[in-house]
Design a protein around this motif. Structure first.
Motif, PDB file in Angstrom:
ATOM      1  N   HIS A 278      47.909  41.403  46.191  1.00 38.19           N
ATOM      2  CA  HIS A 278      47.205  40.136  46.067  1.00 38.19           C
ATOM      3  C   HIS A 278      45.876  40.190  46.819  1.00 38.19           C
ATOM      4  O   HIS A 278      45.815  40.571  47.997  1.00 38.19           O
ATOM      5  CB  HIS A 278      48.050  38.984  46.607  1.00 38.19           C
ATOM      6  CG  HIS A 278      47.604  37.650  46.103  1.00 38.19           C
ATOM      7  ND1 HIS A 278      46.486  37.006  46.584  1.00 38.19           N
ATOM      8  CD2 HIS A 278      48.108  36.843  45.141  1.00 38.19           C
ATOM      9  CE1 HIS A 278      46.336  35.865  45.949  1.00 38.19           C
ATOM     10  NE2 HIS A 278      47.296  35.737  45.062  1.00 38.19           N
TER      11      HIS A 278
ATOM     12  N   GLY B  32      48.816  39.432  42.058  1.00 40.24           N
ATOM     13  CA  GLY B  32      47.530  40.105  42.141  1.00 40.24           C
ATOM     14  C   GLY B  32      47.240  41.010  40.968  1.00 40.24           C
ATOM     15  O   GLY B  32      46.412  41.925  41.075  1.00 40.24           O
TER      16      GLY B  32
ATOM     17  N   VAL C 169      51.425  33.628  49.535  1.00 44.70           N
ATOM     18  CA  VAL C 169      51.575  34.473  48.360  1.00 44.70           C
ATOM     19  C   VAL C 169      53.042  34.611  47.988  1.00 44.70           C
ATOM     20  O   VAL C 169      53.412  34.553  46.801  1.00 44.70           O
ATOM     21  CB  VAL C 169      50.933  35.855  48.605  1.00 44.70           C
ATOM     22  CG1 VAL C 169      51.325  36.846  47.512  1.00 44.70           C
ATOM     23  CG2 VAL C 169      49.422  35.721  48.673  1.00 44.70           C
TER      24      VAL C 169
ATOM     25  N   GLY D  10      39.782  37.763  43.706  1.00 44.11           N
ATOM     26  CA  GLY D  10      40.507  36.500  43.657  1.00 44.11           C
ATOM     27  C   GLY D  10      39.836  35.501  42.729  1.00 44.11           C
ATOM     28  O   GLY D  10      40.514  34.773  41.983  1.00 44.11           O
TER      29      GLY D  10
ATOM     30  N   GLN E  17      40.609  36.471  39.178  1.00 40.89           N
ATOM     31  CA  GLN E  17      41.948  36.037  38.802  1.00 40.89           C
ATOM     32  C   GLN E  17      41.972  34.556  38.439  1.00 40.89           C
ATOM     33  O   GLN E  17      42.598  34.146  37.455  1.00 40.89           O
ATOM     34  CB  GLN E  17      42.934  36.309  39.951  1.00 40.89           C
ATOM     35  CG  GLN E  17      43.338  37.747  40.107  1.00 40.89           C
ATOM     36  CD  GLN E  17      44.730  37.882  40.708  1.00 40.89           C
ATOM     37  OE1 GLN E  17      45.491  38.768  40.336  1.00 40.89           O
ATOM     38  NE2 GLN E  17      45.099  37.016  41.619  1.00 40.89           N
TER      39      GLN E  17
ATOM     40  N   GLY F 167      53.275  41.516  45.071  1.00 40.86           N
ATOM     41  CA  GLY F 167      52.272  40.566  45.533  1.00 40.86           C
ATOM     42  C   GLY F 167      51.767  40.885  46.929  1.00 40.86           C
ATOM     43  O   GLY F 167      50.559  40.772  47.200  1.00 40.86           O
TER      44      GLY F 167
END
Length: 465
Positions: free
Chosen positions: A241, A418, A336, A124, A127, A237
């Protein structure tokens, strides 16, 4: 040899001129993301957090191993009758947990789940770093285009102002028209200064994201391919994610926490052994001393019968933490889904805006050209020309912003699904392997061959002392 020196100077001059003629390599969006990935202190911070979580597994595993320690003691005592004695001893002792009815294994399993959760947290962060880099890249390009647009506006308004002055000199218009042109020129210069300021801000954001200031940014790459529809994007997602995957692991760890809290009520079986050497008086009255070797071995089983409610409280707390983790997973899934829907809507809005703005620019350009020709014939005023030009300028500025928003929204959607990772974007750089450190420490190495392997891992990531 004296004839070679001028030749060398000529060759050097030619090389310098050729290097100056070669344009600097354009920096692509991929280059920006790679720089951000390598520069990010936030990624380094969370890699260290992951290594700390790996050590929790090692600590839990170490609970199943013997504890060896040496103990040395010395005592000097004196009684009322002036009798004095000294006692000393040194020993080596070992304690070993034989069986605890699953408590330690539950702790190991929970620590492993936390490691997996922390790995997803690292994804995360990756990202976020890549998205910030993309945002900084598009901000700089948008700001550069806005500056170029405003510079052209200042040039055109300056021409309009000069034309108005020329017409005033021959008596075709009044001083009011010249003042209007002067005001518009000053306003254009102020807008240019603001655009230049925004460019400097965008450059600072780029520096913070990548560790270097932007140079020659190339045109953006083709837009990433989208799923068939928003529902397909949401499905991706939910599967990929990192926040959802992290929440799933955290919920699994919380379930194990409940089982571990319940297991605290069970007995535990342990063994202990010691060997040592002691020196003490032969009798309580002192006198001569005996030196003797000592050894012992024993087995102990114990179980908590009553703890004042501590174990019950810990069990209830574990269940509350489990409920929290389950609710967090549900909430993360909804967030999400919302992020995917928002990014998808932003893409659609930006596309619609660009289509409408293109029509607006076409009409505004036609109107500007017509008003300008009419003004030359005396049918329009200077104010009409300036208003038409301002409308055209605003439409072009809006298009620059909408195109930047469209490009960034695609990467926002990738992050929401994700997929904004080094691997998925195929950036072509070596990534951090989280399993390398874990494999080196999961068995709690000390000074064995595993410890030597750990030293090699630490040197590879630059963390050894």
């Amino acid at each position: 040899m004296k004839q070679i020196k001028p030749l060398r100077g000529l060759v050097a001059a030619v090389m310098v001129s050729l290097s100056a003629a070669i344009p600097a390599k354009a920096e692509s969006l991929a280059d920006t993301m790679v720089a951000a990935y390598r520069h990010s202190a936030l990624i380094e911070q969370n890699r260290a957090v992951l290594r700390a979580a790996d050590e929790d597994v090692a600590g839990a595993v170490a609970t199943l191993r013997p504890v060896l320690q040496w103990v040395a003691s010395y005592a000097d005592s004196k009684s009322r009758g002036e009798t004095r004695s000294r006692r000393s001893s040194i020993s080596l002792s070992a304690q070993f947990l034989l069986y605890d009815w699953g408590r330690t294994q539950l702790a190991i399993d929970a620590a492993k789940e936390q490691v997996l959760a922390t790995r997803q947290a690292l994804v995360g962060v990756e990202q976020q770093v890549l998205y910030d880099a993309a945002s900084a890249y598009f901000q700089v390009r948008e700001a550069q285009e806005q500056v170029a647009l405003q510079q052209n506006s200042v040039r055109l308004v300056g021409q309009e102002r000069q034309a108005a002055k020329d017409r005033f000199d021959v008596g075709e218009i009044t001083v009011t028209d010249v003042a209007l042109a002067d005001a518009q020129l000053a306003a254009s210069r102020a807008t240019l200064a603001s655009a230049q300021g925004q460019l400097e801000v965008a450059r600072e954001n780029y520096l913070a994201a990548t560790g270097r200031k932007p140079a020659n940014l190339s045109s953006p790459p083709p837009l990433p391919k989208l799923p068939a529809n928003v529902d397909a994007a949401r499905s991706v997602g939910q599967r990929n994610h990192p926040s959802i995957l992290q929440a799933q692991r955290a919920a699994a760890a919380a379930e194990l926490g409940v089982a571990a809290a319940a297991a605290e009520r069970r007995p535990s079986l342990s063994a202990d052994a010691s060997v040592g050497y002691g020196r003490q008086p032969r009798s309580s009255l002192g006198g001569e001393y005996d030196n003797r070797a000592e050894a012992s071995v024993g087995v102990t089983m114990n179980q908590t019968i009553y703890s004042g409610g501590r174990l019950s409280s810990a069990h209830r707390k574990a269940m509350a933490n489990r409920d929290e983790a389950r609710s967090s997973l549900l909430n993360t899934s909804r967030l999400v889904s919302q992020e995917v829907g928002t990014a998808w809507a932003n893409i659609q809005v930006a596309r619609a805006q660009i289509g409408s703005i293109n029509e607006q620019i076409s009409a505004a350009q036609q109107a500007y050209d017509g008003v300008r020709e009419e003004a030359q014939l005396g049918a329009r005023t200077t104010l009409d020309v300036l208003d038409a030009e301002q409308s055209l300028l605003e439409a072009r500025a809006d298009k620059i912003t909408a195109e930047s928003n469209l490009q960034l929204a695609h990467y926002q959607l990738l992050a929401a699904m994700g997929l904004l990772t080094v691997e998925h974007l195929k950036l072509g750089i070596q990534t951090y392997d989280p399993s390398q450190y874990y494999n080196a420490v999961r068995n709690a190495p000390s000074t064995s061959k595993q410890g030597e392997s750990l030293d090699r891992v630490l040197r590879a990531i630059g963390k050894s002392n």
